[in-house]
Design an enzyme around this catalytic site. Sequence first.
Site, PDB file in Angstrom:
ATOM      1  N   ASP A 208       0.771  -1.250  -0.158  1.00 44.58           N
ATOM      2  CA  ASP A 208       0.458  -0.002   0.274  1.00 44.58           C
ATOM      3  C   ASP A 208       0.498   0.952  -0.087  1.00 44.58           C
ATOM      4  OD1 ASP A 208      -2.580   1.370   0.625  1.00 44.58           O
ATOM      5  OD2 ASP A 208      -2.372   1.898   2.416  1.00 44.58           O
ATOM      6  N   GLU A 542       1.367  -1.435  14.035  1.00 44.85           N
ATOM      7  CA  GLU A 542      -0.125  -1.157  13.999  1.00 44.85           C
ATOM      8  C   GLU A 542      -1.716  -0.813  13.720  1.00 44.85           C
ATOM      9  OE1 GLU A 542       0.390  -1.407   9.044  1.00 44.85           O
ATOM     10  OE2 GLU A 542       1.764  -2.014   8.823  1.00 44.85           O
TER      11      GLU A 542
HETATM   12  C1  BDP Z   1      -1.171  -2.905   6.687  1.00 40.60           C
HETATM   13  C2  BDP Z   1      -0.533  -2.509   5.562  1.00 40.60           C
HETATM   14  C3  BDP Z   1      -0.077  -1.380   5.282  1.00 40.60           C
HETATM   15  C4  BDP Z   1      -1.592  -0.149   5.011  1.00 40.60           C
HETATM   16  C5  BDP Z   1      -1.788  -0.462   5.416  1.00 40.60           C
HETATM   17  C6  BDP Z   1      -3.376   0.225   5.424  1.00 40.60           C
HETATM   18  O1  BDP Z   1       0.915  -3.163   6.885  1.00 40.60           O
HETATM   19  O2  BDP Z   1       1.195  -0.695   4.908  1.00 40.60           O
HETATM   20  O3  BDP Z   1      -0.453   1.271   4.104  1.00 40.60           O
HETATM   21  O4  BDP Z   1      -2.448  -1.156   6.661  1.00 40.60           O
HETATM   22  O5  BDP Z   1      -3.978   0.165   4.985  1.00 40.60           O
HETATM   23  O6  BDP Z   1      -2.215  -3.291   6.328  1.00 40.60           O
HETATM   24  O7  BDP Z   1      -3.082   1.681   5.728  1.00 40.60           O
END
Ligand code: BDP
Length: 648
Positions: A208, A542
Amino acid sequence: MSVPGSFAVLRVLWLLSVFGTVLPLDGGMLFPRESSSREVKELNGLWDFRADGSPNRNEGFEKAWYKRRLAETGPVIEMPVPASYNDITQDPTLRDFIGWVWYEREVFVPARWISDEGTRVILRVGSAHYYSIVWVNGEKVTEHEGGHLPFEAEISSLIRRDPTKPCRITIAVNNTLTLETLPPGTIQYMNDRTRYPDGFFVQNIYFDFFNYAGIHRPVLLYTTPKVYVDDIIVETNFMDDTGLVRYKVSVQGAATATLKVTLMDKDGHCVASSNTPSGVLKVVDVKLWWPYLMHENPGYLYSMEVRQHAPVSETSTYEDVYTLPVGIRTVNVTKTQFLVNNKPFYFHGVNKHEDSDIRGKGLDWALIVKDFNLIKWLGANSFRTSHYPYAEEILQMCDRHGIVVIDECPGVGIKDIRSFGNSSLSHHLVVMDELVRRDKNHPSVVMWSVANEPASEMPPAEFYFKTLIKHTKALDHTRPVTYITDSNYARDKGAPFVDVVCVNSYFSWYHDPGHLEVIPIQLNAQFENWYGKYKKPIIQSEYGADALPGLHMDPPMMFTEEYQNALLQSYHDVFDQKRKQYVIGELIWNFADFMTAQAIHRVVGNKKGIFTRQRQPKAAAFILRKRYWRLANETGRLPPWTKYPCSL
Ligand code: BDP
């Protein structure tokens, strides 16, 4: 010349497979630093540039563009280096270009570098995405696969052949991704002529962020003497007040050389020395390297000067001097804690991207310094190099400022079962070799991440990650190894091999969108499940929500600043319960908005930043700032003057 689509794609793939031959790592790849024996000449600025728009993208090779000046082969434009080429012009085909682009620049090599036969001249590229081939005066000098790590070639003899000529450097760069590149991608041809124009193809990616391309980091020439310090490895430890620096120096170019290794403190006083190529330096009253906000004097660095002499003749010697910054610290992981210098460390940090307006992924000092100022303003003590290795210049800043780094390789988007095969794995192992070779001496780097969100529930993932993690630990036994998962705790095949479980989750965003009330239940269950099964400390690697700056709604709705705030706060409540147990960190997704491919779920990029792409705060930045300073006061050992900034 028009070439049928399928032939053209084969051609691109063929080029990659031929060029992708893996060679064992050669040389130490020390960061080029000036010293009394070494000079550096930066080649940043404007280069000539030409994208190969031929249908098979192969005209540059067929017509050997490297053999003469690029401007003689056809129209060229000026292209800044370092920078991604995509956002520099008004041409949409260049923004979305896939295939070979060509860069060229002429440079005068200082006459004394050429006349002195005892001087080696090396051409180094900090990084170029994705596959690069380099020629000097029409002769190929090196090629490299992978977009985020440096490569170099010695060009001494070549430039000595005709010392009167300027030296012409040509670099061809191809951003085509295949199932075996890191990250993986595929080229798909659309052959239905009722729907697509002739030759139409797209590059599918499974990650992404925008696949920016070009020469992203500085290109330079540097010198060393013929006998030179090729690599230095340091490992640090301490006992009571004594610091221990285990080191190993490798010298190239002579069978015998004498060495003097001197460790100096910040004031330039020698604190330990030795004259053997390997050994342990003892530092009394050691000043340890501490993370930002964990100590009043974070990021303390000693300097290790390696001075090497090798005889040229009875009357003269080659002397080489290389100075490496050294931070003395330890890192350990228990079932419930992450320890830096034997003290519990809690990651309160961010995930980043190398990404900004116009430059794309090009290194930019103003941006780097701004980002560090924002990180420190925020009270963040760490970041993850999502989803690829960042510039060495950034890691050096982390060393100096005490910002802790989880260093990630470009193993992002490994979703297709064909990307778990042997050739993918062997390339992945080489990338880890290159990454550890480059970053092993940075005290700020405390953990390696070998991948982000791979399809780790697929059966081949078990062998793949077992091998990859074992290999990484063999390269560096001093740091824990992880990968970032978003898979189901019960089915994840690689989790048994990681030292720290790093989980990404997007409750009330991708799952149950709009339902903030699910967060306490689902996040709590996530932690209990992972810890219950693996008994390893967990980082929430994250979490986050998109927010368009200036969009408001109360009660909160998705995409507003209020929703981003509310989501963060619900996560924080659960973190506060679990961090007393086994949760050892939280990294927001993302530090700043960043560019992605065009898609129906992206409004000019990903908007999960707490700062905009221009680095202005959204409301969430203030929530996070308050939290991070509070955490720092609770978990760090701050002197009174660093307590909460008074404005909080
Ligand atoms: C996570 C990915 C990250 C994306 C994020 C998103 O690790 O690279 O940018 O989602 O969707 O799963 O914002």
